[in-house]
Design a protein around this motif. Structure first.
Motif, PDB file in Angstrom:
ATOM      1  N   LEU A 249      56.789 -41.692 -90.252  1.00  0.00           N
ATOM      2  CA  LEU A 249      56.021 -42.355 -89.192  1.00  0.00           C
ATOM      3  C   LEU A 249      56.185 -41.642 -87.854  1.00  0.00           C
ATOM      4  O   LEU A 249      55.230 -41.536 -87.078  1.00  0.00           O
ATOM      5  CB  LEU A 249      56.458 -43.820 -89.075  1.00  0.00           C
ATOM      6  N   ILE A 250      57.370 -41.143 -87.575  1.00  0.00           N
ATOM      7  CA  ILE A 250      57.575 -40.357 -86.352  1.00  0.00           C
ATOM      8  C   ILE A 250      56.720 -39.097 -86.393  1.00  0.00           C
ATOM      9  O   ILE A 250      56.046 -38.743 -85.413  1.00  0.00           O
ATOM     10  CB  ILE A 250      59.062 -40.002 -86.183  1.00  0.00           C
ATOM     11  N   ALA A 251      56.730 -38.429 -87.530  1.00  0.00           N
ATOM     12  CA  ALA A 251      55.942 -37.198 -87.667  1.00  0.00           C
ATOM     13  C   ALA A 251      54.454 -37.453 -87.518  1.00  0.00           C
ATOM     14  O   ALA A 251      53.709 -36.577 -87.054  1.00  0.00           O
ATOM     15  CB  ALA A 251      56.233 -36.548 -89.025  1.00  0.00           C
ATOM     16  N   TRP A 252      54.007 -38.642 -87.875  1.00  0.00           N
ATOM     17  CA  TRP A 252      52.583 -38.981 -87.777  1.00  0.00           C
ATOM     18  C   TRP A 252      52.215 -39.629 -86.444  1.00  0.00           C
ATOM     19  O   TRP A 252      51.104 -40.097 -86.267  1.00  0.00           O
ATOM     20  CB  TRP A 252      52.193 -39.936 -88.921  1.00  0.00           C
ATOM     21  N   GLY A 253      53.178 -39.642 -85.512  1.00  0.00           N
ATOM     22  CA  GLY A 253      52.880 -40.139 -84.173  1.00  0.00           C
ATOM     23  C   GLY A 253      53.004 -41.634 -83.996  1.00  0.00           C
ATOM     24  O   GLY A 253      52.319 -42.216 -83.154  1.00  0.00           O
ATOM     25  N   HIS A 254      53.908 -42.294 -84.742  1.00  0.00           N
ATOM     26  CA  HIS A 254      54.100 -43.745 -84.634  1.00  0.00           C
ATOM     27  C   HIS A 254      55.575 -44.068 -84.400  1.00  0.00           C
ATOM     28  O   HIS A 254      56.230 -44.694 -85.242  1.00  0.00           O
ATOM     29  CB  HIS A 254      53.598 -44.450 -85.899  1.00  0.00           C
ATOM     30  N   PRO A 255      56.126 -43.636 -83.255  1.00  0.00           N
ATOM     31  CA  PRO A 255      57.566 -43.834 -83.023  1.00  0.00           C
ATOM     32  C   PRO A 255      57.978 -45.292 -82.930  1.00  0.00           C
ATOM     33  O   PRO A 255      59.094 -45.648 -83.338  1.00  0.00           O
ATOM     34  CB  PRO A 255      57.794 -43.092 -81.704  1.00  0.00           C
TER      35      PRO A 255
END
Length: 310
Positions: A249-255
């Protein structure tokens, strides 16, 4: 691996009540185990959310999918399992509908077959991807419990099949219902990770049946590894996929969503410490506490995908 010898199965006890020609209605409901429907219905809902599709005007389809995930496919798996586990249940849970005689004769098998056909009929109305997922799930349900494969005889294979049926396939189905196509690859990946984590949840369910499993030759992970090692493995298998979900999710822009998943995982870690102090005595307790945090993380991930899937 434990070297404790398997005990010869006991003779099946007499029914607790006098068998009748027809099953009791209450016993039929008990056979289908409504309490188990929550997990696949929740996963289906996560699939709907993750698809990003609007449910307005599509409630009949969504409700049909929820019906398929829980009261049909999941209930079928419970009926199949109870029929082929009737000798084990005679040791572990003699009050269950079949060993107690409240569902007499071959009615348990008849219910399992009829519920399978009904599930496929409903799935066929929801499109080819849903029908394919339902057919795959029902196949797993039968080979999990029925000979000659009877995957549940080995905790490695049986728990993997259960995790896929309870989490991954319903999630996939929910997304497929909304998109009427193969879901986005990120949805499939997250569903697969939560299916893997559910392998550990299935291990928690095996602690209560250790004695009967030993006597009947079912090599659940607590039987194979012993309670302590099986508990540590279950915790690891539950935690690792959630960590990967947070990283994805971090890698996909959802921190922010990743932070929620990580916080829920940290909460599970605290509960795991207490569970590991007494695995056999606290398996059911952890199943009712840590698993709740696990499924809340599923929903957080679903909302992240909803905002990020084109």
């Amino acid at each position: 691996m434990t070297t404790e010898p398997l005990i010869k199965p006991l003779i099946e006890p007499l029914p607790l009540v006098k068998p009748s020609a027809l099953p009791e209605p209450r016993a039929l409901l008990e056979l289908l185990k409504p309490i188990t429907w929550f997990a696949p219905m929740w996963a289906f809902g996560c699939g709907v959310v993750s698809s990003g599709g609007a449910v307005q005007g599509r409630w009949p389809v969504v409700l049909a999918g929820i019906l398929l995930a829980g009261p049909l496919v999941c209930a079928t798996s419970q009926a199949v399992n109870d029929w082929y586990d009737r000798h084990v249940d005679a040791i572990n849970e003699p009050q269950r509908p079949i060993p107690s005689g409240r569902i007499p004769g071959r009615w348990g098998l008849a219910v399992a077959i009829c519920w399978s056909l009904l599930s496929l009929a409903v799935a066929s109305l929801l499109g080819p991807w849903v029908l394919g997922a339902a057919l795959f799930g029902l196949t797993l349900a039968w080979i999990y419990s029925a000979p000659p494969l009877r995957l549940k005889r080995n905790g490695w294979w049986g728990n993997a099949a259960c995790g896929l049926c309870y989490e991954g396939l319903p999630w996939f189905t929910g997304a497929a219902v909304m998109t009427a196509s193969l879901p986005d690859g990120r949805i499939v990946l997250i569903a697969a990770l939560y299916s893997l984590g559910a392998h550990g949840i299935m291990t928690l369910n095996d602690f209560k049946a250790m004695e009967g499993d030993r006597r009947t030759g079912i090599r659940s992970l607590p039987v194979q590894l012993g309670a302590d090692r099986a508990a540590r493995l279950a915790c690891l298998v539950m935690a690792l996929p959630q960590g990967i979900v947070a990283a994805a999710l971090i890698a996909w822009g959802h921190p922010w969503h990743a932070g929620v998943v990580a916080a829920l995982l940290a909460g599970q870690g605290l509960l795991m410490r207490r569970f590991l102090a007494d695995p056999h005595g606290r398996a059911a307790w952890y199943n009712g506490t840590g698993t709740l945090l696990y499924v809340l993380g599923m929903l957080a991930a679903a909302f992240a995908l909803r905002g990020g899937v084109a």
